[in-house]
Scaffold this motif. Structure first.
Motif, PDB file in Angstrom:
ATOM      1  N   ARG A   1       9.334  22.937  20.878  1.00  0.00           N
ATOM      2  CA  ARG A   1       9.581  21.840  21.423  1.00  0.00           C
ATOM      3  C   ARG A   1       9.639  22.083  23.152  1.00  0.00           C
ATOM      4  NH1 ARG A   1      12.859  21.420  17.212  1.00  0.00           N
ATOM      5  NH2 ARG A   1      12.269  19.619  15.690  1.00  0.00           N
ATOM      6  N   ALA A   2      10.220  23.334  23.371  1.00  0.00           N
ATOM      7  CA  ALA A   2      10.467  23.705  24.713  1.00  0.00           C
ATOM      8  C   ALA A   2       9.173  24.021  25.262  1.00  0.00           C
ATOM      9  CB  ALA A   2      11.411  25.024  25.006  1.00  0.00           C
TER      10      ALA A   2
ATOM     11  N   LEU B   1       6.944  26.224  34.515  1.00  0.00           N
ATOM     12  CA  LEU B   1       6.923  27.883  34.714  1.00  0.00           C
ATOM     13  C   LEU B   1       5.435  28.086  34.901  1.00  0.00           C
ATOM     14  CD1 LEU B   1       9.100  29.189  31.788  1.00  0.00           C
ATOM     15  CD2 LEU B   1       9.981  28.886  34.063  1.00  0.00           C
ATOM     16  N   GLY B   2       4.611  27.259  34.861  1.00  0.00           N
ATOM     17  CA  GLY B   2       3.215  27.431  35.346  1.00  0.00           C
ATOM     18  C   GLY B   2       2.496  27.838  34.077  1.00  0.00           C
TER      19      GLY B   2
ATOM     20  N   GLU C   1      10.348  33.612  26.205  1.00  0.00           N
ATOM     21  CA  GLU C   1      11.870  34.032  25.853  1.00  0.00           C
ATOM     22  C   GLU C   1      12.782  33.178  26.729  1.00  0.00           C
ATOM     23  OE1 GLU C   1      15.321  35.820  24.424  1.00  0.00           O
ATOM     24  OE2 GLU C   1      13.259  35.714  23.719  1.00  0.00           O
ATOM     25  N   PHE C   2      12.429  32.876  28.004  1.00  0.00           N
ATOM     26  CA  PHE C   2      13.210  32.019  28.946  1.00  0.00           C
ATOM     27  C   PHE C   2      13.097  30.704  28.403  1.00  0.00           C
ATOM     28  CE2 PHE C   2      13.428  29.275  32.744  1.00  0.00           C
ATOM     29  CZ  PHE C   2      14.700  29.708  33.122  1.00  0.00           C
ATOM     30  N   LEU C   3      12.047  30.199  27.971  1.00  0.00           N
ATOM     31  CA  LEU C   3      12.054  28.733  27.210  1.00  0.00           C
ATOM     32  C   LEU C   3      12.819  28.702  26.025  1.00  0.00           C
ATOM     33  CD1 LEU C   3       8.216  27.829  27.853  1.00  0.00           C
ATOM     34  CD2 LEU C   3      10.350  26.595  28.901  1.00  0.00           C
ATOM     35  N   ARG C   4      12.708  29.746  25.069  1.00  0.00           N
ATOM     36  CA  ARG C   4      13.517  29.769  23.997  1.00  0.00           C
ATOM     37  C   ARG C   4      15.057  29.773  24.221  1.00  0.00           C
ATOM     38  NH1 ARG C   4      16.212  32.982  20.658  1.00  0.00           N
ATOM     39  NH2 ARG C   4      16.322  34.556  22.043  1.00  0.00           N
ATOM     40  N   VAL C   5      15.299  30.497  25.339  1.00  0.00           N
ATOM     41  CA  VAL C   5      16.978  30.296  25.530  1.00  0.00           C
ATOM     42  C   VAL C   5      17.417  29.061  26.207  1.00  0.00           C
ATOM     43  CG1 VAL C   5      18.627  31.676  26.948  1.00  0.00           C
ATOM     44  CG2 VAL C   5      17.079  32.881  25.575  1.00  0.00           C
ATOM     45  N   LEU C   6      16.397  28.644  27.156  1.00  0.00           N
ATOM     46  CA  LEU C   6      16.729  27.683  27.970  1.00  0.00           C
ATOM     47  C   LEU C   6      16.598  26.179  26.922  1.00  0.00           C
ATOM     48  CD1 LEU C   6      17.489  26.478  30.823  1.00  0.00           C
ATOM     49  CD2 LEU C   6      15.113  26.097  31.296  1.00  0.00           C
TER      50      LEU C   6
END
Length: 278
Positions: free
Chosen positions: A135-136, A233-234, A268-273
């Motif tokens: 989803r992210a 994030l590009g 990983e950034f998307l998963r956390v955010l």
């Protein structure tokens, strides 16, 4: 609609599952066996109050869409899903053309994929179920209805928005791939299928689609390596793995990146955010 039997069936199936069965954490001490009502509601993307009323024999007749979501949430077999539909006053879905049902085996694999984007798609490129990481990265497909559920349809019907997730250099290849996928789906159920309806609709609105359709390319393959474009994030380079069901009517798509790479850091950034705005 047999409210008593429906309520009892939902209760028994809920009690037969554990959080581990559906990829949820066990959490604090549990006073009842199986899943909680709110957990089933969460998995089926419905309100807890609505689900509770079904178990309490006072809810409205569930729609076909609601029943499909409940069948996935409770990990029902095809026989159990058909039984659920009949209890609710609906005919059992055609097992050849129905696409919303996801087999428990595929769901169990998806339940264990928390740290990388993964989702299940139909032959028409409809996202049937997805994890939070997916989803992210690609957006929440749960709110889409009708033909808009199909990535093939959106690609040609709404190119200004749908194609933003791909680099311009990759869009021609993606167009050919999607039309070839629709060709493969079009041949299976027959001329009155949803695939045929989609071909008719797209032929009336997209010259590009007509040209590619007339080329008569047939294939159901997924690019093993692709570059996704996230709005904030590009570019994110990912490897794409597809696990097909035995009849190839559905596929579990898993997107990964090499450990330590820039793309892995972005995932990983998307998963956390999650789906929050950066």
């Amino acid at each position: 609609m047999d409210r008593d039997a429906l309520a009892d069936f939902l209760l028994r199936r809920r009690e037969a599952l554990t959080p581990a069965d559906v990829g949820l954490p066990a959490g604090a001490r549990r006073r009842t066996a199986g899943l909680r009502r709110e957990e089933v509601a969460q998995l089926a993307t419905m309100s807890t109050d609505y689900y509770a009323r079904l178990e309490q024999r006072r809810g409205p007749q569930p729609s076909v869409q609601i029943l499909g979501s409940l069948a996935r949430a409770l990990r029902l077999t095809e026989d159990e899903r058909d039984y659920l539909f009949r209890l609710s006053g609906h005919s059992a879905p055609d097992r050849v053309t129905a696409t919303d049902y996801v087999r428990p085996g595929i769901l169990r694999v998806l339940d264990r994929l928390h740290d990388t984007p993964a989702f299940v798609v139909s032959v028409l490129d409809e996202v049937l179920v997805q994890n939070d990481a997916s989803r992210a990265l690609i957006g929440d497909a749960g709110s889409l209805t009708g033909m808009d559920r199909s990535g093939i349809y959106r690609w040609f019907a709404s190119p200004q928005t749908e194609r933003l997730r791909y680099r311009e250099v990759d869009q021609v290849r993606q167009s050919r791939s999607l039309v070839a996928t629709l060709r493969a789906a079009h041949a299976v159920p027959g001329a009155r299928s949803r695939a045929c309806e989609m071909v008719t609709a797209l032929s009336a609105m997209s010259d590009e689609f007509v040209r590619l359709w007339e080329a008569h390319e047939v294939s159901r393959r997924f690019e093993q390596h692709k570059v996704m474009v996230h709005p904030e994030l590009g570019e994110i380079e990912v490897d794409c793995q597809a696990l097909f069901t035995e009849d190839e009517s559905q596929a579990l798509i898993v997107l990964t990146a090499p450990r330590g790479s820039e793309a892995a850091g972005k995932l990983e950034f998307l998963r956390v955010l999650g789906t929050q705005t950066v």
